[in-house]
Design a protein around this motif. Sequence first.
Motif, PDB file in Angstrom:
ATOM      1  N   LYS A 160      -3.020  -2.945  -8.782  1.00 51.08           N
ATOM      2  CA  LYS A 160      -4.192  -2.073  -8.913  1.00 51.08           C
ATOM      3  C   LYS A 160      -3.848  -0.681  -8.414  1.00 51.08           C
ATOM      4  O   LYS A 160      -3.367  -0.503  -7.299  1.00 51.08           O
ATOM      5  CB  LYS A 160      -5.355  -2.637  -8.107  1.00 51.08           C
ATOM      6  CG  LYS A 160      -6.622  -1.804  -8.193  1.00 51.08           C
ATOM      7  CD  LYS A 160      -7.741  -2.429  -7.364  1.00 51.08           C
ATOM      8  CE  LYS A 160      -9.011  -1.590  -7.442  1.00 51.08           C
ATOM      9  NZ  LYS A 160     -10.105  -2.176  -6.641  1.00 51.08           N
ATOM     10  N   ARG A 161      -4.092   0.311  -9.250  1.00 50.74           N
ATOM     11  CA  ARG A 161      -3.792   1.690  -8.898  1.00 50.74           C
ATOM     12  C   ARG A 161      -5.054   2.395  -8.406  1.00 50.74           C
ATOM     13  O   ARG A 161      -6.118   2.270  -9.006  1.00 50.74           O
ATOM     14  CB  ARG A 161      -3.191   2.439 -10.096  1.00 50.74           C
ATOM     15  CG  ARG A 161      -1.862   1.896 -10.535  1.00 50.74           C
ATOM     16  CD  ARG A 161      -1.338   2.572 -11.780  1.00 50.74           C
ATOM     17  NE  ARG A 161      -0.928   3.944 -11.517  1.00 50.74           N
ATOM     18  CZ  ARG A 161      -0.359   4.727 -12.434  1.00 50.74           C
ATOM     19  NH1 ARG A 161      -0.158   4.277 -13.665  1.00 50.74           N
ATOM     20  NH2 ARG A 161      -0.002   5.950 -12.133  1.00 50.74           N
ATOM     21  N   THR A 162      -4.895   3.118  -7.317  1.00 49.11           N
ATOM     22  CA  THR A 162      -5.995   3.881  -6.739  1.00 49.11           C
ATOM     23  C   THR A 162      -5.556   5.327  -6.584  1.00 49.11           C
ATOM     24  O   THR A 162      -4.428   5.598  -6.161  1.00 49.11           O
ATOM     25  CB  THR A 162      -6.384   3.318  -5.359  1.00 49.11           C
ATOM     26  OG1 THR A 162      -6.745   1.939  -5.496  1.00 49.11           O
ATOM     27  CG2 THR A 162      -7.551   4.090  -4.768  1.00 49.11           C
TER      28      THR A 162
ATOM     29  N   GLN B 153      -1.566   8.656  -5.163  1.00 52.38           N
ATOM     30  CA  GLN B 153      -1.953   7.387  -5.751  1.00 52.38           C
ATOM     31  C   GLN B 153      -1.228   6.268  -5.027  1.00 52.38           C
ATOM     32  O   GLN B 153      -0.172   6.472  -4.431  1.00 52.38           O
ATOM     33  CB  GLN B 153      -1.637   7.334  -7.248  1.00 52.38           C
ATOM     34  CG  GLN B 153      -0.173   7.520  -7.595  1.00 52.38           C
ATOM     35  CD  GLN B 153       0.089   7.304  -9.068  1.00 52.38           C
ATOM     36  OE1 GLN B 153      -0.132   6.212  -9.584  1.00 52.38           O
ATOM     37  NE2 GLN B 153       0.553   8.342  -9.750  1.00 52.38           N
TER      38      GLN B 153
ATOM     39  N   ASP C  29      -9.543   8.135 -10.950  1.00 51.76           N
ATOM     40  CA  ASP C  29      -9.701   6.872 -10.234  1.00 51.76           C
ATOM     41  C   ASP C  29     -10.776   6.016 -10.895  1.00 51.76           C
ATOM     42  O   ASP C  29     -10.641   4.796 -11.006  1.00 51.76           O
ATOM     43  CB  ASP C  29     -10.057   7.141  -8.769  1.00 51.76           C
ATOM     44  CG  ASP C  29     -10.098   5.873  -7.942  1.00 51.76           C
ATOM     45  OD1 ASP C  29      -9.028   5.254  -7.764  1.00 51.76           O
ATOM     46  OD2 ASP C  29     -11.197   5.493  -7.485  1.00 51.76           O
TER      47      ASP C  29
ATOM     48  N   ASN D 271       0.822  -1.208   0.000  1.00 47.34           N
ATOM     49  CA  ASN D 271       0.000   0.000   0.000  1.00 47.34           C
ATOM     50  C   ASN D 271       0.857   1.260   0.000  1.00 47.34           C
ATOM     51  O   ASN D 271       0.386   2.338   0.320  1.00 47.34           O
ATOM     52  CB  ASN D 271      -0.913   0.022   1.226  1.00 47.34           C
ATOM     53  CG  ASN D 271      -2.026  -0.998   1.114  1.00 47.34           C
ATOM     54  OD1 ASN D 271      -2.763  -0.993   0.145  1.00 47.34           O
ATOM     55  ND2 ASN D 271      -2.142  -1.868   2.087  1.00 47.34           N
TER      56      ASN D 271
ATOM     57  N   SER E 269     -10.369   2.263 -12.501  1.00 42.94           N
ATOM     58  CA  SER E 269     -11.130   1.137 -11.957  1.00 42.94           C
ATOM     59  C   SER E 269     -12.076   0.538 -12.987  1.00 42.94           C
ATOM     60  O   SER E 269     -12.319  -0.673 -12.986  1.00 42.94           O
ATOM     61  CB  SER E 269     -11.920   1.575 -10.722  1.00 42.94           C
ATOM     62  OG  SER E 269     -12.913   2.531 -11.052  1.00 42.94           O
TER      63      SER E 269
END
Length: 379
Positions: free
Chosen positions: A335-337, A354, A255, A3, A259
Amino acid sequence: MDNSLIGGNSAAEIMPMNATHTKWQQLSAELLFGKRAGFRTARWHRSLDESAATLAQIPIYQRIVRSRPFQRLKDIRFLGGLDYMFSPSGHLRGRQSRADHSEGVALLVLRYCQQVEASEADMRTLVACALLHDIGHCPLSHSIEPAFKKIFGFDHHKVGDQIIQGELDHYDTEVSEILTECGVDPAKVVSVLAGKGGATLHDEIFSHPINVDTIEGMARCTAYLNPRAWSWIGNTAKVGMEINETADMFWRLKDQVYSKLINAPVGVLADAICDIYVSNNADKFTVADCYATDSVLRAKHPALFDCLEESRKLLPKIALPPSLQVNDCQLSFRKRTFFTDPIWSQADARRYKQSKELSTLMLTKANQPQPELPLPASA
């Protein structure tokens, strides 16, 4: 599970809040949606059309877009393998190549230069930066680059810098020559793109988290999701809304794009097909493939594109093509947030963060029932 925040040592991350950030925050919002709540108005569209006409008359623009290295970008799809999951040819509605994206960034840069009344010398440099920021991309863009990096050490940022400065062995030096002849220092272009030109307003347009590259790219991505995707922001905007709130909404939109498109099952699948195929057939690829186009790569490696087509025909099932002969029932991906950090004010670049998190995508066999997984709307 990872994270950790990305880009902790970037120029935007360590740069203190100042008037420069506030000014760019306002200008970036205006580049996004026009003046305050004037969301994509007819007047704003007319101003963009006028800027496009002006851009086409700028000598350095004319010479770069006609150059052989830039023309190569016309045959590299914007989202790489994902484009071929929407259409066998890789072409869907509108213009969606790396060249189209680069010209779109140049248009935003010109709008910015007009707003701040930039000098002609600065305008030439910034237009060159916009047109050349993706010049080092390999065919199939980001979908195939991880495999090329493992095999050949390929990095499109480093390759782009070498092309701009005419330092890439056995490659066309036309771009470097054009820049020099037009009075633009190739080293300055590389410096600005890397965010190392100093804490100036001009550097912000490429180094700020909300920069001209990501503004144009996210706008372009919405065409894959839904022609009305931009209305999400338009319906949310309110009369008198503060400029900085617009930036927050854009970050939320980014975002959403990741997603629902890039990290969506079909996006992960397309990237995995490219990576697995190249890794399994590494001996059939050469360094020259890194500097080819989609069409040239397809002629040399038709089986790769056949794999993409096999999986495309299986949609909405999320399944690797049988020809890849992979037994795994899941794919691992990062996975990019994108999120805002409330510790920082809306005028501070450090607000826009991010993260990358290790995730998995479950697959099905071609003869199994359709998985209940969300897919982007067909373009």
